[in-house]
Design a protein around this motif. Structure first.
Motif, PDB file in Angstrom:
ATOM      1  N   LEU A 252      -2.344   3.954  10.525  1.00  0.00           N
ATOM      2  CA  LEU A 252      -2.828   2.895   9.649  1.00  0.00           C
ATOM      3  C   LEU A 252      -2.778   1.547  10.372  1.00  0.00           C
ATOM      4  CD1 LEU A 252      -3.751   1.836   6.898  1.00  0.00           C
ATOM      5  CD2 LEU A 252      -1.348   1.828   6.176  1.00  0.00           C
ATOM      6  N   ALA A 253      -1.717   1.315  11.138  1.00  0.00           N
ATOM      7  CA  ALA A 253      -1.593   0.062  11.884  1.00  0.00           C
ATOM      8  C   ALA A 253      -2.632  -0.035  12.993  1.00  0.00           C
ATOM      9  CB  ALA A 253      -0.182  -0.055  12.467  1.00  0.00           C
TER      10      ALA A 253
ATOM     11  N   SER B 102      -8.513  -0.912  12.398  1.00  0.00           N
ATOM     12  CA  SER B 102      -8.808  -2.337  12.200  1.00  0.00           C
ATOM     13  C   SER B 102      -8.636  -2.712  10.730  1.00  0.00           C
ATOM     14  CB  SER B 102     -10.234  -2.657  12.646  1.00  0.00           C
ATOM     15  OG  SER B 102     -11.173  -2.105  11.745  1.00  0.00           O
ATOM     16  N   PRO B 103      -8.114  -3.907  10.461  1.00  0.00           N
ATOM     17  CA  PRO B 103      -7.949  -4.350   9.072  1.00  0.00           C
ATOM     18  C   PRO B 103      -9.254  -4.286   8.270  1.00  0.00           C
ATOM     19  CG  PRO B 103      -6.760  -5.808  10.555  1.00  0.00           C
ATOM     20  CD  PRO B 103      -7.562  -4.879  11.416  1.00  0.00           C
TER      21      PRO B 103
ATOM     22  N   VAL C 211      -9.701  -0.760   6.994  1.00  0.00           N
ATOM     23  CA  VAL C 211      -8.762  -0.466   5.899  1.00  0.00           C
ATOM     24  C   VAL C 211      -9.225  -1.150   4.617  1.00  0.00           C
ATOM     25  CG1 VAL C 211      -6.364  -0.603   5.136  1.00  0.00           C
ATOM     26  CG2 VAL C 211      -6.865  -0.223   7.547  1.00  0.00           C
ATOM     27  N   GLN C 212      -9.773  -2.353   4.726  1.00  0.00           N
ATOM     28  CA  GLN C 212     -10.278  -3.051   3.546  1.00  0.00           C
ATOM     29  C   GLN C 212     -11.446  -2.302   2.918  1.00  0.00           C
ATOM     30  OE1 GLN C 212     -10.772  -7.419   3.912  1.00  0.00           O
ATOM     31  NE2 GLN C 212      -9.557  -7.250   5.781  1.00  0.00           N
TER      32      GLN C 212
ATOM     33  N   GLY D 190      -6.410  -3.633   0.948  1.00  0.00           N
ATOM     34  CA  GLY D 190      -6.558  -3.225   2.338  1.00  0.00           C
ATOM     35  C   GLY D 190      -5.853  -4.171   3.288  1.00  0.00           C
ATOM     36  N   ARG D 191      -6.019  -5.485   3.049  1.00  0.00           N
ATOM     37  CA  ARG D 191      -5.340  -6.464   3.910  1.00  0.00           C
ATOM     38  C   ARG D 191      -3.824  -6.301   3.819  1.00  0.00           C
ATOM     39  NH1 ARG D 191      -9.297  -9.805   1.722  1.00  0.00           N
ATOM     40  NH2 ARG D 191      -7.802 -10.685   0.218  1.00  0.00           N
TER      41      ARG D 191
ATOM     42  N   SER E 186      -2.656  -3.073   5.592  1.00  0.00           N
ATOM     43  CA  SER E 186      -2.765  -3.212   7.040  1.00  0.00           C
ATOM     44  C   SER E 186      -1.626  -4.060   7.596  1.00  0.00           C
ATOM     45  CB  SER E 186      -4.118  -3.841   7.394  1.00  0.00           C
ATOM     46  OG  SER E 186      -4.314  -3.869   8.787  1.00  0.00           O
ATOM     47  N   ASP E 187      -1.313  -5.160   6.916  1.00  0.00           N
ATOM     48  CA  ASP E 187      -0.207  -6.016   7.350  1.00  0.00           C
ATOM     49  C   ASP E 187       1.130  -5.273   7.250  1.00  0.00           C
ATOM     50  OD1 ASP E 187      -1.842  -8.135   7.935  1.00  0.00           O
ATOM     51  OD2 ASP E 187      -1.496  -9.197   6.045  1.00  0.00           O
TER      52      ASP E 187
ATOM     53  N   ARG F 162       2.065  -2.948   9.952  1.00  0.00           N
ATOM     54  CA  ARG F 162       2.475  -3.629  11.187  1.00  0.00           C
ATOM     55  C   ARG F 162       3.832  -4.340  11.026  1.00  0.00           C
ATOM     56  NH1 ARG F 162      -3.035  -3.809  10.759  1.00  0.00           N
ATOM     57  NH2 ARG F 162      -4.241  -3.495  12.680  1.00  0.00           N
TER      58      ARG F 162
END
Length: 333
Positions: free
Chosen positions: A148-149, A152-153, A156-157, A165-166, A169-170, A173
């Motif tokens: 998942l990390a 690309s964000p 995921v969005q 999604g944002r 993604s954060d 990480r």
């Protein structure tokens, strides 16, 4: 189970209590957390967050030691174990506490190890990822937090939606800017009794309710609080329940006032032949006892009962809560 950070300092603690923890015991856990740090966020019914920055200046940088200190206190004082996750963010700390097997333990994740520690976990283990989000990620071959990390964000969005999604993604990480926000539970106090067998006997039920009144009154007086209302909850064989709330004329923590209203609530239930399995009595809308206006009383009998109540509280504090009480509760026991 204890794992300490190799380097760096984790400043967020996430605590998970046992499931189905009584509300009053949960409040006592929050009180133990407040002894470690002034910044405690209740996450009812059984979890909490603690900001440790201030505590570390006092206790030192070993966060695992703070977690173990909390476990010792909850086991010795409350008879329960807890799972304690420690990390640089809420997400990491909450994910860590969920990885600890019951009944309890401590897992600390250092800031510089957060992303590495998260990577092999399944995506559904990441705090904040729900079943539907996990299912959507699985459909695209994203099964671990590390994968998942790595995505690309923007991708995921598209899979989870813009904001979700944002955030996901954060979090994958190890990024979570949300602070621990101090929050206490709504002010209430609950006492309860569970019957070993289904109970039909009205005398036993009445005596049990009186015992709960005595317990609740003592609890409120020890906490320096008074109740504006009472809630009575009755549970019956078969899983059904009955609940009703009534307000007191004036806020009170005295047995006389609580008993009168509790009996009114029980009469309103109209039990007849109901087979009870449990009774709970809750003091609601609590206020500090200092805020309750002291009325001049011309009732000498009531004044005598209040003096006796204070004397019984001192006896219970010295010799234990069950050493003295109303005669009806003695017979019930």
């Amino acid at each position: 189970m204890t794992t300490g950070p190799a380097c760096g300092v984790s400043t967020v603690m996430h605590v998970r209590c046992p499931n189905r923890l009584p509300e009053e015991t949960y409040r006592q856990v929050l009180e133990q957390l407040a002894e470690l740090s002034p910044v405690v966020q209740a996450l009812p019914p059984t979890a909490a967050l603690v900001e440790l920055k201030g505590a570390l200046r006092y206790h030192g940088p070993d966060t695992s030691r703070l977690g173990e200190m909390l476990r010792v206190r909850t086991i010795s004082r409350l008879g329960i174990d807890v799972r304690v996750g420690l990390g640089p963010t809420i997400t990491v700390a909450a994910t860590a506490s969920a990885q600890i097997p019951e009944p309890g333990g401590v897992l600390a994740v250092a800031p510089d190890q957060a992303a590495h520690w998260l990577a092999p976990l399944p995506v559904e283990a990441l705090h904040g990822i729900g079943p539907r989000q996990a299912e959507a990620l699985h459909e695209y071959g994203i099964h671990t937090v590390g994968l998942l990390a790595a995505v690309s964000p923007a991708t995921v969005q598209r899979l989870l939606g813009g904001k979700a999604g944002r955030t996901a993604s954060d979090r994958a990480r190890g990024i979570d800017p949300h602070p621990v926000a101090p929050r206490t539970l709504p002010s209430s106090a609950t006492v309860r009794c569970t019957f070993d067998q289904h109970t039909l006997d009205g005398t036993t039920v009445r005596a049990t309710l009186l015992d709960l009144v005595v317990q609740l009154g003592r609890l409120l007086r020890r906490r320096g609080q008074a109740a504006r209302a009472l809630t009575l909850n009755l549970r019956f064989a078969g899983g059904t329940s009955w609940e009703k709330t009534r307000r007191l004329t004036e806020p009170s923590a005295h047995d006389d006032d609580l008993r009168t209203l509790a009996y009114q609530l029980m009469d309103a239930a109209g039990l007849q032949r109901g087979r009870l399995t449990a009774i709970a009595l809750k003091g609601e809308d609590l206020v500090d006892a200092d805020q309750v206006a002291q009325q001049i009383s011309l009732d000498a009998a009531r004044e005598a009962r209040l003096v006796a109540e204070a004397a019984m509280d001192r006896i219970r504090d010295k010799f234990g809560p069950g050493v003295i009480g109303p005669a009806a509760t003695r017979r019930a026991g």
